[in-house]
Write a protein that holds these residues in place. Structure first.
Motif, short mmCIF file in Angstrom:
data_model
loop_
_atom_site.label_atom_id
_atom_site.label_comp_id
_atom_site.label_asym_id
_atom_site.label_seq_id
_atom_site.Cartn_x
_atom_site.Cartn_y
_atom_site.Cartn_z
N TYR A 82 0.87 -1.19 0.00
CA TYR A 82 0.00 0.00 0.00
C TYR A 82 0.90 1.23 0.00
CZ TYR A 82 -3.02 3.67 1.94
OH TYR A 82 -3.69 4.84 2.16
N LYS A 89 0.72 4.97 0.39
CA LYS A 89 -0.23 5.96 0.89
C LYS A 89 -0.25 7.25 0.06
CE LYS A 89 -1.99 7.87 5.15
NZ LYS A 89 -1.71 8.31 6.50
N ASN A 100 -2.46 6.56 -2.61
CA ASN A 100 -3.65 5.79 -2.19
C ASN A 100 -3.90 4.61 -3.14
OD1 ASN A 100 -5.76 4.99 -0.64
ND2 ASN A 100 -7.17 6.63 -1.27
N ILE A 114 -3.02 0.31 -3.88
CA ILE A 114 -2.61 -0.97 -3.27
C ILE A 114 -2.29 -1.96 -4.39
CG2 ILE A 114 -3.18 -2.72 -1.54
CD1 ILE A 114 -5.57 -0.91 -0.71
N LEU A 148 -6.39 -1.94 4.42
CA LEU A 148 -5.44 -0.89 4.04
C LEU A 148 -6.17 0.23 3.29
CD1 LEU A 148 -2.68 -3.30 2.68
CD2 LEU A 148 -2.51 -1.95 4.78
N GLY A 149 -5.67 1.44 3.41
CA GLY A 149 -6.24 2.56 2.66
C GLY A 149 -7.67 2.87 3.06
N SER A 166 -9.32 3.96 -2.33
CA SER A 166 -8.05 3.36 -2.75
C SER A 166 -8.20 2.63 -4.08
CB SER A 166 -7.57 2.36 -1.71
OG SER A 166 -7.34 2.99 -0.48
N VAL A 191 -7.19 -0.40 -6.23
CA VAL A 191 -6.68 -1.75 -5.94
C VAL A 191 -6.20 -2.35 -7.26
CG1 VAL A 191 -7.22 -4.00 -4.96
CG2 VAL A 191 -8.35 -1.96 -4.05
#
Ligand code: ZN
Length: 262
Positions: free
Chosen positions: A133, A135, A138, A140, A172-173, A177, A179
């Motif tokens: 991830y 950040k 944002n 993953i 996560l996120g 986010s 993906v």
């Protein structure tokens, strides 16, 4: 309107991407994050421009296109890749490691606590599946735990490992986010949740049909199986699953079921 602007900007970037290279597709997520993809395998290659270096994820566009990938990266950032990380060990993700290492990039393995990357290790598609991830973007990168262009492959972790892997990604996120699967179009958490349901339904169905005494061939021909396979193909790819691959998928699912019953 905002959506239109975003789409338009993406289209422009994709067009300029075409100018970079005929065989490498470029998607600019932000100024510091790109998703690249080569003609072979369709592996999603990540590129993060971090304060600690230019980080490349899963550099495998196909052997003949490695030099083109390097040139494309050079065109985008005008500096060399400093670090390589992989989502897992399969050749269609790690095949370009040696190429970039020979040009001075460092392969980073084990726990990663730098580059602003949050790193989690799960066991689903392989014994060691890395989830990254990033950040600031944002975004993953989840490797082949998630695939929007193929049936799910949860052979290393079974259903339990698969579920845990999806839970880990969802933790996560946030809901915005991006993906990024190992192959296929970048997605979001909504499509990841839909993807999670499919293999659970699939395993339950194969278990039921197998208990009824159906052979691999009979399971493959069953209407419920055919309908479920169609759900693994949200982009409507045609042809999608060659019969050899379909047969192997049923066989390996039966192995997972047997293993989890022990
Ligand atoms: Zn793989």
């Amino acid at each position: 309107m905002k959506l239109f602007k975003t789409l338009f900007a993406t289209a422009l970037i994709l067009l300029s991407g075409a100018a970079f290279s005929a065989n490498i597709q470029v998607q600019a997520v932000s100024q510091h994050v790109h998703i690249l993809s080569g003609k072979d395998y369709g592996t999603n290659i990540g590129l993060f421009d971090t304060p600690d270096g230019l980080v490349l994820i899963d550099p495998m566009p196909g052997e003949p296109y490695l030099a083109e990938l390097e040139k494309t990266i050079q065109t985008i950032y005008r500096k060399p890749v400093t670090h390589i990380i992989n989502t897992h060990a399969h050749a269609d993700h790690t095949g370009g490691n040696a190429f970039f290492a020979s040009r001075g990039a460092q392969l980073v393995t084990g726990a990663i606590n730098r580059f602003d990357i949050t790193h989690r290790v799960v066991k689903s598609h392989t014994g060691t599946d890395n989830i990254y991830y990033y950040k600031p973007g944002n975004i993953i990168f989840v490797g082949d735990v998630f695939d929007t262009s193929w049936h799910p492959t949860f052979y290393a972790g079974g259903v339990a490992g698969f579920n845990l892997a999806i839970e880990t990604i969802l933790s996560l996120g946030d809901e915005q986010s991006l993906v990024v699967p190992g192959h296929g179009e970048a997605a979001n958490k909504t499509s990841l949740r839909a993807f999670r349901q499919n293999p659970l339904d699939w395993v339950n169905m194969v278990r039921t049909l197998s208990k009824q005494g159906l052979s691999v061939e009979q399971i493959m021909a069953d209407k419920r199986a055919v309908e479920l396979v169609a759900r693994f193909n949200p982009q409507g790819k045609s042809p999608f699953l060659p019969s050899k691959a379909y047969e192997r998928f049923v066989q390996r699912t039966l192995q997972v079921i047997e293993h989890e019953l022990l």
